[in-house]
Design a protein around this motif. Structure first.
Motif, PDB file in Angstrom:
ATOM      1  N   ALA A 192      14.217  -6.754 -48.609  1.00  0.00           N
ATOM      2  CA  ALA A 192      14.515  -6.521 -47.187  1.00  0.00           C
ATOM      3  C   ALA A 192      14.652  -7.903 -46.694  1.00  0.00           C
ATOM      4  CB  ALA A 192      13.420  -6.049 -46.457  1.00  0.00           C
ATOM      5  N   PRO A 193      16.092  -8.494 -46.929  1.00  0.00           N
ATOM      6  CA  PRO A 193      16.110  -9.947 -46.542  1.00  0.00           C
ATOM      7  C   PRO A 193      16.080 -10.169 -45.267  1.00  0.00           C
ATOM      8  CG  PRO A 193      18.133  -8.857 -47.089  1.00  0.00           C
ATOM      9  CD  PRO A 193      17.097  -7.878 -47.635  1.00  0.00           C
ATOM     10  N   SER A 194      15.939 -11.107 -44.819  1.00  0.00           N
ATOM     11  CA  SER A 194      15.994 -11.807 -43.375  1.00  0.00           C
ATOM     12  C   SER A 194      17.446 -12.176 -42.791  1.00  0.00           C
ATOM     13  CB  SER A 194      15.130 -13.073 -43.026  1.00  0.00           C
ATOM     14  OG  SER A 194      15.098 -13.378 -41.590  1.00  0.00           O
ATOM     15  N   SER A 195      17.750 -11.967 -41.646  1.00  0.00           N
ATOM     16  CA  SER A 195      18.934 -12.335 -41.142  1.00  0.00           C
ATOM     17  C   SER A 195      19.030 -13.809 -40.710  1.00  0.00           C
ATOM     18  CB  SER A 195      19.526 -11.547 -39.892  1.00  0.00           C
ATOM     19  OG  SER A 195      18.455 -11.955 -38.827  1.00  0.00           O
ATOM     20  N   ASP A 210       8.277 -14.576 -38.691  1.00  0.00           N
ATOM     21  CA  ASP A 210       8.226 -13.398 -37.653  1.00  0.00           C
ATOM     22  C   ASP A 210       8.922 -12.183 -38.529  1.00  0.00           C
ATOM     23  OD1 ASP A 210       7.260 -14.474 -35.703  1.00  0.00           O
ATOM     24  OD2 ASP A 210       9.222 -14.758 -34.866  1.00  0.00           O
ATOM     25  N   HIS A 211       9.792 -12.191 -39.534  1.00  0.00           N
ATOM     26  CA  HIS A 211      10.378 -11.057 -40.177  1.00  0.00           C
ATOM     27  C   HIS A 211       9.684 -10.671 -41.378  1.00  0.00           C
ATOM     28  CE1 HIS A 211      13.327  -9.114 -42.802  1.00  0.00           C
ATOM     29  NE2 HIS A 211      12.903  -9.560 -43.688  1.00  0.00           N
ATOM     30  N   VAL A 212       8.561 -11.590 -41.980  1.00  0.00           N
ATOM     31  CA  VAL A 212       7.854 -11.576 -42.850  1.00  0.00           C
ATOM     32  C   VAL A 212       6.655 -10.407 -42.413  1.00  0.00           C
ATOM     33  CG1 VAL A 212       6.141 -12.243 -44.473  1.00  0.00           C
ATOM     34  CG2 VAL A 212       8.052 -13.269 -44.326  1.00  0.00           C
ATOM     35  N   VAL A 240       1.354 -16.135 -39.868  1.00  0.00           N
ATOM     36  CA  VAL A 240       1.761 -14.587 -40.130  1.00  0.00           C
ATOM     37  C   VAL A 240       0.712 -13.624 -39.813  1.00  0.00           C
ATOM     38  CG1 VAL A 240       2.243 -12.773 -41.970  1.00  0.00           C
ATOM     39  CG2 VAL A 240       3.350 -14.998 -42.027  1.00  0.00           C
ATOM     40  N   VAL A 241      -0.787 -14.122 -40.276  1.00  0.00           N
ATOM     41  CA  VAL A 241      -1.672 -13.222 -39.586  1.00  0.00           C
ATOM     42  C   VAL A 241      -1.917 -13.021 -38.205  1.00  0.00           C
ATOM     43  CG1 VAL A 241      -4.344 -13.257 -39.464  1.00  0.00           C
ATOM     44  CG2 VAL A 241      -3.190 -13.780 -41.707  1.00  0.00           C
TER      45      VAL A 241
END
Length: 830
Positions: A192-195, A210-212, A240-241
């Motif tokens: 699920a790669p990021s743009s 944010d994507h992760v 990320v948390v």
């Protein structure tokens, strides 16, 4: 003596199926166990070894959280308390007792235990787990324990790994190999790669984080499983948390990294306490990659990034940088999802990016700062690792730098052996630099311990101000203040205490930091600048807005490579430092007077500089001493070439004559080519330079003549005369070749060699002279090395063309019988 119930401990574990093979391997004295993640080797093999051998065994895990988790897991499955048959020891914390059979420790703890007890009395076996991570400490342990086994044949050594190629390790240890097959739980891998890019100039991009977080939340909701998310740094974990908590308040999002307290780490790795409670998403650094299991996890989200040590040799500093992970690491992370059942791993990058990853990470010893390792090796009796078998030897340049640092810190002597102070420091549970600061810094023990705990505990201040950081930790307003206070309490026991110096509590952070890294004491390069020159020669910038800007002197604790405006063009940013008074800087640093000699306009000039490392405090001109001038002038000639010298014609001619003789005869006639003379400048030029501070006016002819071999030198004029007598009675200069392949040349008017049939030869007849026959106006008419052929052929053509142009000069039809002359026809006697 407690016996572990292996049937109970091995229930459901793949590795238990290899029990008989493991017991046979252990009985040989050394074993290498390779088993993929999830097979249960960390839980099952230590009790198996303990039962097989009796006595006490030591097990290493690469991280403190893994040490506690492994020891607790064995205790829980064994139905005993932690600190009973299964216990642990990490820096500042232990749970062991007289009944402890399996003691799990970090590699650092075991290294210092080996220094205090090289024979490991009372220990039956040592198990090194996760050796594939190839940390410096683990590599040192493999070498040192190999030497212990040479003295203690009863000591069993077991190395365990998830991914390492077993051959080299088995050869190093002389060990039997046990390969345990993978657990059979199916694993689904998705991409699920990021743009947006994963990395930018400042590190991990916030849009990628944010994507992760988005992928973690959506995948957890789609599968319903607890999740484990891998990002590279503690800062990224916290980001990320927060993102997950904002997006999914109903999910229990937990951080897992080395800066957390033991309770916080244990909460993340212990699994759900209530099966009906909210789902969990644990966001971790590489901490959870291979050395521990997070119960309940069936979903992994991988950012594909790692923090790895890189060494900047130009700036003499090592630091962590964020890079793409290796394929081995990505596979390890994915395998976390299938440890306890079918799992799913989602990679937030493309399949093409995964294919471009390195196969595996490099051993840490190739890029790490080896100062601590060099001290351990010196105290062990193997300075620089010489003579000690290791999987990867320390790079010679890096280990030499480390030994140099230890010498400046007075921790090793000139032979590289540990001094009395070095032996004491090597046994302290802190790095060599920090330990030396604890013992020697002019500060009270409590203050020294506070500063060292702040420096070494991965604490941060936005303005890179160590003093401000210590004050906020004292107040309890800084993150992890509780962990810092526990570390201070532990370190204060080792601090040497004040020696009566006048440094105030306010100055203490700078003094302590200066003692830890005297090579990083720094001075501001200009007023109102945030750029500093470190004593090591590196330039680095303070962060904009730092409270230290304006301090003339600072003691730097941490420097990081950086680009752009943040580094002010220096390529490095100071991440932690403290203000330092100039008297303290000069007292702590390596203060010396240096005479710098340089050559300007062919003349040696001296400046006498007072320096603290690379920092110039004062500079005054001086008169060069004879040996300084000679050395500087020789170095200048070596750098610029022999044309830096002023060669008189006589010296050039003598070189050319000798060059021809050496070419034809060889020894003992010297080689006087550029390469040979540059290689032996001191030998032939040293005498000419004696007492001179300038290259002008040197007697190079005598210098070259000094190379003549005796008694052969008496034949110089016979072998290669300066002049050649021609039939006209003249004596003509012989021009010897400057290049190695040329011929000696005599340029003479054609009329002066009438009748000369045999071309003269030099160097005992080995080399023919080449004649450049000239017109009366001394313009070339012919070039020949065979006069007889010239008279019999080309001469007639020359005669036809020249006699009309120069009628006053003889152009006889028969050059063989015509008298040779330098005169015109009118002046030739009849």
């Amino acid at each position: 003596m407690h016996t572990f119930d292996l049937d109970r401990l091995g229930a459901g574990l793949t590795v238990a199926g290899a029990r008989a093979e493991l017991e046979r391997a252990v009985s040989t004295g050394a074993a290498v166990v390779t088993a993929p993640p999830g097979t249960g080797k960390t839980t099952f093999v230590p009790p198996l070894v303990a039962n097989a051998l009796g006595g006490r065994i030591l097990v290493t895990q690469p991280r403190r959280v893994a040490v506690r988790a492994a020891a607790r897991r064995i205790a829980d499955l064994d139905g005993t308390r932690l600190g009973g048959p299964s216990g642990f020891t990490v820096r500042g914390e232990k749970a062991v007792s007289a009944e402890t059979r399996i003691e799990t420790v970090t590699p650092g703890v075991l290294l210092r235990r080996l220094l205090n007890d090289p024979a490991l009395e009372g220990i039956s076996a040592v198990i090194l787990d996760e050796v594939h991570e190839r940390s410096v400490d683990s590599d040192l342990l493999l070498g040192m324990l190999g030497e212990v086994r040479a003295l203690r044949e009863d000591l069993v050594l077991v190395a365990m790994s998830a991914t390492i190629t077993s051959g080299p390790l088995a050869d190093l240890l002389g060990a039997a190999v046990v390969d345990v097959p993978s657990a059979l739980h199916p694993l689904e891998i998705a991409y699920a790669p990021s743009s947006t890019p994963r990395l930018g100039v400042r590190g991990v991009e916030h849009d990628f984080l944010d994507h992760v977080a988005d992928v973690a939340v959506s995948e957890q909701r789609a599968t319903g499983h607890d999740a484990l998310v891998f990002v590279p740094s503690a800062r990224d974990v916290d980001v990320v948390v927060r993102r997950i908590r904002d997006r999914a308040p109903d999910v229990d999002a937990l951080p897992l990294h080395g800066r957390l307290s033991a309770d916080e780490q244990d909460r993340a790795v212990s699994g759900r306490t209530d099966p009906s409670g909210p789902p969990r998403i644990v966001v971790s650094t590489a901490l959870a990659e291979s050395s521990l299991t997070v119960p309940g996890v069936r979903l992994v989200i991988d950012a594909g990034l790692s923090r790895e040590i890189r060494r900047d040799r130009l700036r003499d500093m090592s630091g962590l940088v964020t890079v793409s992970a290796s394929r081995a690491s990505a596979d390890q992370r994915a395998g976390r999802a299938a440890r306890q059942g079918p799992g799913r791993a989602v990679r937030t990058y493309t399949e093409a990016e995964f294919a471009a990853f390195r196969a595996e990470a490099d051993p840490e010893i190739l890029s790490a700062d080896l100062t601590d390792a060099a001290l351990l090796l010196a105290e062990w009796g193997a300075p620089e690792g010489r003579g000690m078998p290791m999987l990867t030897a320390p790079p010679p340049a890096a280990i030499a730098v480390a030994v140099g640092v230890l010498g400046e810190l007075r921790l090793v002597d000139d032979a590289g052996r540990a001094t009395v102070l070095g032996s004491r420091v090597a046994r302290m549970p802190v790095g060599a630099r920090e330990a030396r600061a604890l013992l020697d810094a002019d500060a009270d023990p409590q203050t020294a311990a506070e500063v060292v705990a702040a420096m070494s505990g991965d604490h941060r201040d936005p303005g890179a101000d160590l003093g401000a950081l210590v004050r906020s930790l004292r107040r309890g307003s800084a993150p992890a203040a509780g962990r810092w206070r526990a570390e201070v309490k532990r370190l204060a026991r080792f601090a040497g205490g004040s020696r009566g110096a006048s440094s105030s509590t306010r100055d203490a952070p700078g003094v302590v930091a200066g003692f830890a890294r005297p090579d990083w004491i720094a001075r501001r390069v200009a007023a109102s600048s945030r750029v500093y020159l470190l004593a090591s020669g590196t330039r680095a910038a303070l962060p904009e807005g730092s409270g230290l800007i304006g301090s003339e002197w600072i003691a730097v604790c941490e420097v990081q490579r950086a680009d752009g405006a943040a580094a002010a063009g220096t390529g490095a940013v100071i991440r932690l430092a403290a203000a330092l008074a100039e008297p303290d800087a000069l007292a702590i640093g390596s203060l010396r007077t240096v005479r710098e000699t340089a050559v300007e306009g062919g003349r040696a000039k001296v400046r006498e500089e007072r320096r603290l490392g690379a920092i110039v405090l004062s500079s005054t001109p001086g008169r060069p001493r004879p040996e300084e001038a000679a050395q500087a002038l020789i170095a200048h000639v070596r750098a610029e070439g022999l044309e830096a010298l002023t060669w008189p014609d006589a010296a050039r001619a003598l070189r050319s004559r000798l060059g021809l003789i050496h070419r034809e005869i060889g020894e003992p006639w010297p080689d006087v080519g550029d390469g040979a003379l540059l290689d032996d400048l001191e030998g032939w030029l040293g005498g000419a330079l004696r007492g001179s501070a300038s290259l002008a006016g040197l007697d190079l002819t005598s210098a070259i003549r000094g190379l003549l071999p005796w008694p052969e030198a008496a034949r110089l004029d016979q072998l290669a005369p300066e002049r050649l007598a021609v039939p006209s009675g003249s004596s003509v200069r012989i021009e010897y070749p400057a290049d190695a392949a040329g011929s000696p040349v005599v340029a003479v008017k054609l009329q002066e060699v009438f009748g000369l049939a045999e071309t003269p030869r030099l160097v005992d007849g080995r080399v023919a002279v080449q004649f450049h026959l000239l017109s009366p106006a001394r313009r070339p008419l012919a070039v020949t090395g065979d006069l007889a052929s010239f008279w019999n052929g080309p001469y007639q053509d020359v005669r036809k063309e020249m006699r009309g142009r120069y009628p006053k000069h003889p152009w006889p039809e028969d050059p063989w019988t015509a008298p040779a002359t330098a005169r015109t026809t009118r002046r030739i006697p009849r």
